[in-house]
Design an enzyme around this catalytic site. Structure first.
Site, short mmCIF file in Angstrom:
data_model
loop_
_atom_site.label_atom_id
_atom_site.label_comp_id
_atom_site.label_asym_id
_atom_site.label_seq_id
_atom_site.Cartn_x
_atom_site.Cartn_y
_atom_site.Cartn_z
CB THR A 69 0.44 -3.41 -4.86
OG1 THR A 69 1.80 -3.53 -4.41
CG2 THR A 69 -0.14 -4.80 -5.02
CG ASP A 149 0.97 14.38 2.62
OD1 ASP A 149 2.08 14.32 3.15
OD2 ASP A 149 0.62 13.64 1.67
CB THR A 177 -0.33 7.51 5.37
OG1 THR A 177 -0.72 6.49 6.30
CG2 THR A 177 -0.97 8.83 5.76
NE ARG A 208 -0.43 -2.15 2.48
CZ ARG A 208 -1.03 -1.96 1.31
NH1 ARG A 208 -2.31 -1.60 1.25
NH2 ARG A 208 -0.38 -2.15 0.17
CG ASP A 232 -10.53 -2.12 1.76
OD1 ASP A 232 -11.32 -3.06 1.49
OD2 ASP A 232 -9.52 -1.87 1.09
CD GLU A 237 -5.44 -6.76 4.99
OE1 GLU A 237 -5.67 -5.59 5.28
OE2 GLU A 237 -5.01 -7.12 3.87
CG HIS A 254 -6.36 -5.10 1.28
ND1 HIS A 254 -5.13 -5.30 1.86
CD2 HIS A 254 -6.14 -4.14 0.33
CE1 HIS A 254 -4.23 -4.52 1.31
NE2 HIS A 254 -4.83 -3.79 0.37
N GLY A 257 -9.18 -0.96 -3.67
CA GLY A 257 -8.50 -0.63 -4.92
C GLY A 257 -8.77 -1.62 -6.04
CE1 TYR A 258 -7.18 -6.23 -4.77
CE2 TYR A 258 -8.76 -8.01 -4.88
CZ TYR A 258 -7.49 -7.56 -4.60
OH TYR A 258 -6.55 -8.43 -4.12
#
Ligand SMILES: NC(=O)c1ccc[n+]([C@@H]2O[C@H](COP(=O)([O-])OP(=O)(O)OC[C@H]3O[C@@H](n4cnc5c(N)ncnc54)[C@H](O)[C@@H]3O)[C@@H](O)[C@H]2O)c1
Ligand SMILES: O=C(O)[C@H](O)[C@H](O)COP(=O)(O)O
Length: 373
Positions: A69, A149, A177, A208, A232, A237, A254, A257-258
């Site tokens: 990950t 950033d 982030t 997150r 997401d 979680e 979540h 990114g899948y």
């Protein structure tokens, strides 16, 4: 040396990509880390396995732990250093997949809410691998953005961060982030009531849970200073709040990114580091191929937002997640995890569009060309 690897059973294509000379065993992450984990030489995990002094007090035989990950807030890296275990992750493996999720959400939102993309200015919070991929896609579609950033501006003198005022004057914020709980740039509850005093049209969190304060988010929606959110990731979680999910314009378990490309890269990157650590040979791996049956039919050319919504799986994840509402927490958490591990993973747009063209799919919107890297 006969290297014994213990891997999360949902690690994408681990059995196809692992070095053939190693011995590969699997564990079910829903049951926690197996009691004999430290008997193995290497451990391969995902974000659902927490590694710290409680879950892995001693290294035992382990000399390598890798998470397939990008994020690693589930791993206490200082503890691993103390017990002498090398740690590896897969930086940037899913940056493009998350960026496509964010673009899809923004286009869908502007289509349904009847906002023209020329009026949008997106504040990108965190401009590492994922934030930069988001900026690439926003630029490809001529959507304005502010790149925020501050830590990157300190470490890279050529990078100029937008100021907080510039960020808070955007009408959309998207978070990319890591979740960090301490330090000068800690991100825990970075989006809180303070930032939410500014009005926003849309907040997106695909970073997150915990980066966004869900209570403050709900308050802002109820006050009317925030119109919509796309979530997401969730503060607790795999449990999630029904109220927050029902308030969200898009709510997914979540999976930003899948993509198959991202999952393949994640496994490959972590295995490459494992092979380097144990001086093993990495077998050659093939890129995933799209099955022929995945062909949409468009009677006329759809708008890009509809085209992407049709060929992505966001709609499916969103409606399945909402079906879990009002169940007890244990059922919701189980359903959340099941949706993540048992849904066939999507392909990225460049792969899909090339596949559609090869198979003569008609009426692909011209703008979709901008998604080809
Ligand atoms: N939803 C998903 O499926 C998914 C997928 C990939 C990554 N993620 C999450 O997104 C995070 C970012 O991923 P990435 O690959 O871009 O990581 P990255 O390390 O490449 O980039 C993170 C960026 O955030 C910046 N940052 C840190 N603290 C900040 C702060 N206080 N304010 C502004 N910027 C700050 C860093 O300087 C860095 O440039 C990961 O850590 C992970 O938690 C989620
Ligand atoms: O940090 C990451 O890379 C992402 O959150 C990733 O999508 C999580 O994947 P999982 O742990 O479910 O395999």
């Amino acid at each position: 040396m006969n290297v014994r690897i213990l891997a999360d059973k949902h690690l994408y294509h681990a059995e196809k990509m692992a070095p053939t000379s190693a011995e590969l065993s699997f564990f079910e992450p829903a049951n926690g880390l197996p009691a004999d984990a430290a008997d193995y030489d290497a451990l391969l995990i995902r974000t659902v396995s927490r590694i710290n002094s409680d879950t892995l007090p001693v290294a035992g035989n382990l000399s390598f732990i890798g998470t397939a990950t990008a994020g690693f807030d589930h791993v206490d890296r200082e503890h691993l250093e103390r017990i002498g275990v090398r740690f590896a992750h897969s930086p940037g493996c899913n940056a493009r997949a998350v960026a496509e999720y964010v673009l899809t959400a923004i286009l869908r939102w502007s289509h349904i809410r009847k906002q023209t993309t020329e009026d949008l200015r997106v504040g990108v919070v965190g401009c590492g691998n994922t934030g930069s991929a988001v900026i690439d896609l926003l630029s490809a579609f001529e959507i304005g953005y502010a790149a925020y950033d501050p830590p990157r501006a300190i470490s890279e003198p050529h990078f100029v961060s937008a100021s907080e005022d510039e960020l808070l004057s955007c009408n959309i914020l998207t978070f990319h982030t890591p979740l960090t709980l301490a330090g000068p740039h800690s991100t825990f509850h970075m989006l809180s009531s303070s930032w939410l005093r500014s009005p926003f049209q849309l907040i997106i969190n695909a970073a997150r849970g915990g980066v966004v304060d869900e209570r403050a988010l709900l308050d802002a929606i109820h006050r009317g200073t925030l119109r919509d959110c796309v979530l997401d990731v969730w503060e607790h979680e795999p449990a999630f709040s029904d109220t927050v999910a029902q308030s969200a314009f898009i709510a997914t378990p979540h999976i930003a990114g899948y993509s198959r490309e991202a999952k393949t890269a994640a496994t490959r990157m972590v295995l490459e580091q494992l092979c380097e650590h144990f001086s093993l040979e990495m077998p050659a791996s093939a890129e995933p191929a799209v099955p022929d049956h995945a062909l949409p039919v468009f009677s006329e050319t759809p708008e890009l937002a509809d085209f992407l919504w049709e060929i992505n799986k966001v709609d499916y994840y969103d409606s399945e997640l909402r079906k879990l509402k009002e169940h007890p927490d244990a059922v919701k958490s189980d359903g959340f995890n099941r949706l993540r591990t048992s849904t066939p993973t999507r392909f990225e747009y460049a792969t899909l569009i090339a596949h559609f063209k090869r198979h003569g799919v008609k009426n692909i919107p011209e703008e979709a060309e901008r998604l080809i890297k």
